[in-house]
Write a protein that holds these residues in place. Structure first.
Motif, PDB file in Angstrom:
ATOM      1  N   TYR A  42       0.737  -1.088   0.071  1.00  0.00           N
ATOM      2  CA  TYR A  42       0.206  -0.034   0.028  1.00  0.00           C
ATOM      3  C   TYR A  42       0.913   1.289   0.050  1.00  0.00           C
ATOM      4  O   TYR A  42       0.453   2.064  -0.598  1.00  0.00           O
ATOM      5  CB  TYR A  42      -0.945   0.060   1.177  1.00  0.00           C
ATOM      6  CG  TYR A  42      -1.987   1.270   1.124  1.00  0.00           C
ATOM      7  CD1 TYR A  42      -2.722   1.263  -0.057  1.00  0.00           C
ATOM      8  CD2 TYR A  42      -2.085   1.942   2.125  1.00  0.00           C
ATOM      9  CE1 TYR A  42      -3.556   2.294   0.015  1.00  0.00           C
ATOM     10  CE2 TYR A  42      -3.106   3.020   2.328  1.00  0.00           C
ATOM     11  CZ  TYR A  42      -3.579   3.174   0.969  1.00  0.00           C
ATOM     12  OH  TYR A  42      -4.608   4.305   0.970  1.00  0.00           O
ATOM     13  N   TYR A  64      -9.551  -5.124  -5.401  1.00  0.00           N
ATOM     14  CA  TYR A  64     -10.150  -4.520  -3.974  1.00  0.00           C
ATOM     15  C   TYR A  64     -11.577  -4.598  -3.989  1.00  0.00           C
ATOM     16  O   TYR A  64     -12.274  -4.734  -2.681  1.00  0.00           O
ATOM     17  CB  TYR A  64      -9.349  -3.018  -4.201  1.00  0.00           C
ATOM     18  CG  TYR A  64      -8.117  -2.878  -4.344  1.00  0.00           C
ATOM     19  CD1 TYR A  64      -7.169  -3.804  -3.565  1.00  0.00           C
ATOM     20  CD2 TYR A  64      -7.562  -1.884  -4.700  1.00  0.00           C
ATOM     21  CE1 TYR A  64      -5.852  -3.694  -3.632  1.00  0.00           C
ATOM     22  CE2 TYR A  64      -6.213  -1.552  -4.922  1.00  0.00           C
ATOM     23  CZ  TYR A  64      -5.488  -2.540  -4.466  1.00  0.00           C
ATOM     24  OH  TYR A  64      -4.159  -2.536  -4.434  1.00  0.00           O
ATOM     25  N   ASN A  67     -12.844  -7.784  -2.930  1.00  0.00           N
ATOM     26  CA  ASN A  67     -12.598  -8.094  -1.552  1.00  0.00           C
ATOM     27  C   ASN A  67     -13.590  -7.184  -0.693  1.00  0.00           C
ATOM     28  O   ASN A  67     -13.906  -7.776   0.422  1.00  0.00           O
ATOM     29  CB  ASN A  67     -11.149  -7.473  -1.243  1.00  0.00           C
ATOM     30  CG  ASN A  67     -10.542  -8.554  -0.500  1.00  0.00           C
ATOM     31  OD1 ASN A  67     -10.877  -9.586  -0.022  1.00  0.00           O
ATOM     32  ND2 ASN A  67      -9.318  -8.026   0.416  1.00  0.00           N
ATOM     33  N   PHE A  68     -13.966  -6.061  -1.219  1.00  0.00           N
ATOM     34  CA  PHE A  68     -14.706  -5.225  -0.186  1.00  0.00           C
ATOM     35  C   PHE A  68     -16.181  -5.907  -0.331  1.00  0.00           C
ATOM     36  O   PHE A  68     -16.830  -6.077   0.884  1.00  0.00           O
ATOM     37  CB  PHE A  68     -14.950  -3.959  -1.037  1.00  0.00           C
ATOM     38  CG  PHE A  68     -16.236  -3.063  -0.711  1.00  0.00           C
ATOM     39  CD1 PHE A  68     -16.383  -2.677   0.673  1.00  0.00           C
ATOM     40  CD2 PHE A  68     -17.284  -3.017  -1.496  1.00  0.00           C
ATOM     41  CE1 PHE A  68     -17.357  -1.761   1.050  1.00  0.00           C
ATOM     42  CE2 PHE A  68     -18.473  -2.320  -1.291  1.00  0.00           C
ATOM     43  CZ  PHE A  68     -18.562  -1.654   0.076  1.00  0.00           C
ATOM     44  N   PHE A 110     -12.532  -3.707   7.794  1.00  0.00           N
ATOM     45  CA  PHE A 110     -11.650  -3.933   6.569  1.00  0.00           C
ATOM     46  C   PHE A 110     -12.594  -3.536   5.412  1.00  0.00           C
ATOM     47  O   PHE A 110     -11.697  -3.312   4.508  1.00  0.00           O
ATOM     48  CB  PHE A 110     -11.008  -5.432   6.639  1.00  0.00           C
ATOM     49  CG  PHE A 110      -9.883  -5.335   7.501  1.00  0.00           C
ATOM     50  CD1 PHE A 110      -8.556  -4.963   7.284  1.00  0.00           C
ATOM     51  CD2 PHE A 110      -9.924  -5.676   8.854  1.00  0.00           C
ATOM     52  CE1 PHE A 110      -7.542  -4.703   8.124  1.00  0.00           C
ATOM     53  CE2 PHE A 110      -9.017  -5.682   9.923  1.00  0.00           C
ATOM     54  CZ  PHE A 110      -7.773  -5.069   9.237  1.00  0.00           C
ATOM     55  N   ILE A 114     -10.826  -1.269   2.935  1.00  0.00           N
ATOM     56  CA  ILE A 114     -10.409  -1.569   1.537  1.00  0.00           C
ATOM     57  C   ILE A 114     -11.075  -0.623   0.527  1.00  0.00           C
ATOM     58  O   ILE A 114     -10.410  -0.525  -0.851  1.00  0.00           O
ATOM     59  CB  ILE A 114     -10.565  -3.123   1.239  1.00  0.00           C
ATOM     60  CG1 ILE A 114      -9.953  -3.840   0.067  1.00  0.00           C
ATOM     61  CG2 ILE A 114     -12.154  -3.312   1.040  1.00  0.00           C
ATOM     62  CD1 ILE A 114      -8.466  -4.100   0.447  1.00  0.00           C
ATOM     63  N   VAL A 117      -8.504   2.042   0.192  1.00  0.00           N
ATOM     64  CA  VAL A 117      -7.110   1.412  -0.393  1.00  0.00           C
ATOM     65  C   VAL A 117      -7.391   1.778  -1.757  1.00  0.00           C
ATOM     66  O   VAL A 117      -6.562   2.135  -2.631  1.00  0.00           O
ATOM     67  CB  VAL A 117      -7.106   0.148  -0.032  1.00  0.00           C
ATOM     68  CG1 VAL A 117      -6.010  -0.653  -1.044  1.00  0.00           C
ATOM     69  CG2 VAL A 117      -6.263  -0.179   1.287  1.00  0.00           C
ATOM     70  N   ASP A 118      -8.767   1.267  -2.428  1.00  0.00           N
ATOM     71  CA  ASP A 118      -9.376   1.405  -3.567  1.00  0.00           C
ATOM     72  C   ASP A 118      -9.201   2.875  -4.310  1.00  0.00           C
ATOM     73  O   ASP A 118      -9.323   3.205  -5.697  1.00  0.00           O
ATOM     74  CB  ASP A 118     -10.626   0.777  -4.053  1.00  0.00           C
ATOM     75  CG  ASP A 118     -10.850   0.491  -5.465  1.00  0.00           C
ATOM     76  OD1 ASP A 118     -10.079  -0.044  -6.087  1.00  0.00           O
ATOM     77  OD2 ASP A 118     -12.034   1.092  -5.852  1.00  0.00           O
ATOM     78  N   GLU A 397      -1.702  -5.549  -5.423  1.00  0.00           N
ATOM     79  CA  GLU A 397      -3.044  -5.900  -5.232  1.00  0.00           C
ATOM     80  C   GLU A 397      -3.099  -7.045  -4.527  1.00  0.00           C
ATOM     81  O   GLU A 397      -4.157  -7.061  -3.458  1.00  0.00           O
ATOM     82  CB  GLU A 397      -3.613  -5.984  -6.703  1.00  0.00           C
ATOM     83  CG  GLU A 397      -4.044  -4.715  -7.446  1.00  0.00           C
ATOM     84  CD  GLU A 397      -4.608  -4.829  -8.652  1.00  0.00           C
ATOM     85  OE1 GLU A 397      -5.612  -4.857  -8.666  1.00  0.00           O
ATOM     86  OE2 GLU A 397      -3.794  -4.990  -9.755  1.00  0.00           O
ATOM     87  N   ALA A 401      -4.692  -7.124  -0.636  1.00  0.00           N
ATOM     88  CA  ALA A 401      -5.861  -8.016  -0.549  1.00  0.00           C
ATOM     89  C   ALA A 401      -5.527  -9.066   0.570  1.00  0.00           C
ATOM     90  O   ALA A 401      -6.465  -9.187   1.520  1.00  0.00           O
ATOM     91  CB  ALA A 401      -6.519  -8.690  -2.017  1.00  0.00           C
ATOM     92  N   SER A 404      -5.220  -7.455   3.854  1.00  0.00           N
ATOM     93  CA  SER A 404      -6.634  -7.059   4.850  1.00  0.00           C
ATOM     94  C   SER A 404      -7.348  -8.382   5.251  1.00  0.00           C
ATOM     95  O   SER A 404      -7.927  -8.268   6.214  1.00  0.00           O
ATOM     96  CB  SER A 404      -7.500  -6.485   3.655  1.00  0.00           C
ATOM     97  OG  SER A 404      -7.906  -7.279   2.632  1.00  0.00           O
TER      98      SER A 404
END
Lengths: 435, 309
Positions: A42, A64, A67-68, A110, A114, A117-118, A397, A401, A404
């Protein structure tokens, strides 16, 4: 709980948080290393920009957002186990409520991280609130995620109060900072009748409130996709499809956590085969439900095979994404159903394996919801670079991921180290009620 | 012996063939074909400029000659007659204005010659291209009789002391629009008569004009061998009044799901804010309940402390 009645002292001694064993230390160390790798990736992303990812103009939501969606889905388990079963006056789920709630809290934390993060420019995060449009489902998601986080935290905290009193009383050998934390969080809890009355009422209100909010968070997350006119997303079915999937992955995660905590903390007397049997039935029902929605979601568009949907669907069924698609369907739904449909499959170890299959299948399912659609835009660019037409996440990535996911597991691990993962007070009350 | 002679002839033939090919190749590399075209433009009889187009032949294709230095002269290529020195752009084109210093020379004669000299380089030799232009002017007038709108155009050249009509010149008459000029009648072009005149009926009824209903009529002569290119325009109130379309005409100013942040629909705001207020109210209520539990606990601590005392 086992039929053998246990004394409150025995229950307390069994369920008090325990220090990490050697295995626990290794587990925690591995998670920390993965988190550090994610943090470094990151840092690179912040320094170099989103160019370090393999997301380009076509696939702008990659691993991302998958994952979200996965985190949001798994967080629904809090409302399922705690709220739904509590309101239904189901008592067998008592040892599982805290596991479910901490999974929900860590997942929702998280999920929020995330999303940041995106963002290409995370320092502009505040602009979401300052300049956000109420008409946008993204703003609805921001609101419901925040609300769900607070409600989940309260639902974790209220039932913890009687246990905090027990922790303060049995604090021998705990570090001082931990004793201070226990006192800060629960020294005011005396266990009086009036306090119990207020607390029980608050928990009931929370259970009633959290169910629509949990449904809202999953529906709104599905609307992030469904309000967009694109192949694979343009569906009126998406809200229910997401909720059913979320229930399944959440229940699968609880089964995995049940098995791990049972083994790690020797909780066989508290998380029994009976609990696995009951959870197995729930997971089978939810897997059938999700399979039903999947058939709806894919069969009907495939039957009509509209031109814009054609390349998307053939890519899923027999193209580039076919191995992943059939893996998600079979590993995430069909095989767990076959395992858990039979009594022998609802024993702890097969359940654990089926639970892992459900969770892993669910993660890839989210990836399949997000990515293939983005690779099939309605208005393809002319002379588009090859890198736009294919997507495979970069190592940054993957690291973020996985970091997280490790972070969420680390929160659960530390929580179980500090607080009782099975409610002590409620277990004593249940035990006395049975006796 | 005969064989030997045959071999000698063959060797000689091949030597000649190779030599001729080499000479041809050298000629090709040293002298590429060059095309220079000069266009003279006069706008509204007052503003004039030159446009020079250069091309070179690469293989069998004509390509623009980029970054070529050109010297433009009026009437003769003496330094005092230099119009300007320009360089061609990526399209092989260069524009130049006739400087005021050459006004007396321009006014003195009815026919002029433009000379373009390309500077020689290692690849190209110096070339000189000439183009002769007769000075001319174009006039536009309109009439509106019995609801018939007519556009009259005259093209003239300098005679002895006065301007004389120029016949057999093709004139285009149109209305200036954003994407180009729209012809006003059925004909593409009109040819001037012995009086140097053309007339065209304006048939474009209901054509949107500007906010006052004005249209810009344009008459032009394009690339005429004798007089070059001329154009003239005139504003006429023959169009429909144009009402500017604002954001509100598309509903952008209204409250809608696709409007800006401050224009969210009332029903959505009411729904969303009442749900948010309701849930926040529940959270606040639960926090107050927590405070109540704390207070009850503290109270009990004081009571037990008092009893112990």
């Amino acid at each position: 709980m086992s039929d053998l009645a246990l004394s409150p002292e025995k229950i307390t001694a069994d369920l008090l948080p325990q220090k990490f064993s050697k295995r626990g230390m290794i587990w925690t160390g591995i998670l920390i290393i993965i988190c550090i790798a994610g943090a470094y990736a990151y840092f690179r992303q912040l320094k170099e920009g989103l160019i370090v990812t393999n997301m380009r103009d076509y696939v702008s939501w990659g691993i991302y957002i998958s994952n979200f969606v996965f985190f949001v889905a798994i967080s629904l388990v809090g409302s399922l186990i705690t709220a739904v079963l509590r309101l239904a006056n189901v008592h067998w789920s008592t040892p599982l409520t805290r596991i479910a709630e901490i999974i929900a809290v860590s997942a929702i934390v998280f999920a929020s991280i995330i999303i940041v993060v995106d963002m290409g420019r995370p320092e502009r995060f505040l602009n979401l609130f300052i300049h956000g449009r109420l008409q946008s489902p993204i703003i609805w998601d921001v609101v419901v995620i925040g609300t769900y986080f607070f409600l989940s935290l309260l639902l974790l905290y209220f039932p913890l109060l009687p246990d905090l009193k027990i922790l303060i009383k049995n604090n021998n050998g705990s570090p001082k900072w931990l004793q201070r934390s226990y006192r800060f969080l629960g020294s005011f809890w005396k266990g009086s009748k009036e306090q119990f009355k207020i607390s029980n009422k608050a928990i009931t209100i929370l259970c009633v409130t959290i169910i629509p909010v949990a449904f809202a968070i999953h529906t709104v997350t599905s609307w992030l996709f469904a309000t967009t006119y694109r192949p694979g997303w343009d569906s009126t079915n998406f809200g229910a499809y997401f909720i059913s999937g979320a229930f399944l992955v959440g229940a699968g995660a609880v089964v995995v956590a049940m098995y791990v905590f049972r083994k790690a903390y020797h909780l066989e007397k508290y998380i029994t085969e009976f609990h696995f049997e009951k959870m197995g039935r729930i997971v089978v029902m939810l897997a059938f439900l999700y399979l039903y929605f999947n058939i709806n979601e894919y069969l009907i568009p495939a039957f009509k095979m509209k031109k814009p949907e054609e390349s998307h669907l053939t890519n899923l069924f027999a193209g580039e994404f076919a191995p992943l698609f059939w893996f998600a369907i079979f590993i995430g739904m069909i095989i767990p159903i076959i395992i858990m449909l039979f009594r022998r499959g609802r024993r702890p170890l097969p359940m654990f394996i089926a639970g892992i299959m459900v969770v892993v299948g669910a993660w890839f399912k989210r990836y399949l919801i997000v990515t293939p659609t983005l690779l099939h835009p309605f208005l393809p660019m002319s002379n588009v670079p090859v890198s736009f037409r294919h997507y495979f996440p970069s190592w940054e990535e993957w690291a973020i991921a996985m970091g997280s996911l490790a972070g969420a597991l680390l929160v659960i691990t530390f929580f179980a180290r500090v607080f009782p993962i099975i409610p002590i007070h409620e277990t004593i009350v249940e035990d006395e009620r049975h006796a | 012996m005969k064989d030997m002679r045959k071999i000698k002839i063959l060797v000689l033939f091949f030597c000649l063939l190779i030599a001729s090919y080499d000479i041809a190749a050298q000629n090709d590399s040293t002298k590429p074909e060059l095309s220079v075209t000069i266009h003279h433009f006069v706008i509204n009889n007052s503003f004039q400029y030159l446009l020079v187009e250069t091309k070179t032949k690469v293989g069998n294709k004509w390509q623009p000659l980029k970054r070529q230095v050109l010297q433009l002269y009026l009437d003769s290529n003496k330094p005092e007659n230099l119009i300007t020195k320009v360089m061609t752009d990526s399209d092989g084109k260069a524009k130049a204005l006739i400087p005021s210093g050459l006004k007396s020379l321009w006014d003195a004669y009815a026919i002029h010659k433009f000379i373009v000299v390309t500077e020689g380089t290692s690849k190209e030799e110096e070339t000189i291209t000439e183009s002769e232009i007769t000075k001319a002017k174009i006039l536009i007038d309109t009439s509106n009789l019995d609801s018939t709108r007519t556009v009259n155009v005259r093209v003239m050249r300098p005679g002895n002391d006065t301007w004389v009509p120029l016949k057999d010149v093709d004139v285009k008459i149109g209305v200036r629009r954003l994407g180009g000029d729209l012809k006003i009648g059925d004909e593409e072009t009109y040819t001037t008569d012995s009086l140097g005149e053309v007339s065209a009926e304006f048939k474009l009824d209901n054509l949107p004009g500007d906010t006052k209903g004005n249209l810009i009529l344009i008459a032009k002569v394009e690339d005429n061998d004798q007089i070059g290119s001329l154009s003239i325009d005139k504003i006429v109130p023959w169009g429909k009044i144009y009402k500017p379309i604002g954001a509100s005409d598309f509903g952008f100013g209204d409250r809608s799901l696709w409007a800006a942040r401050g224009k969210a629909p009332i029903w959505l705001m009411m729904m969303a804010y009442s749900i948010i207020a309701g849930v926040c109210g529940v959270i606040l209520y639960l926090i107050f309940r927590m405070i109540k539990i704390r207070k009850l606990g503290r109270k009990e601590i004081y009571i037990s402390a008092a009893v112990n005392v």
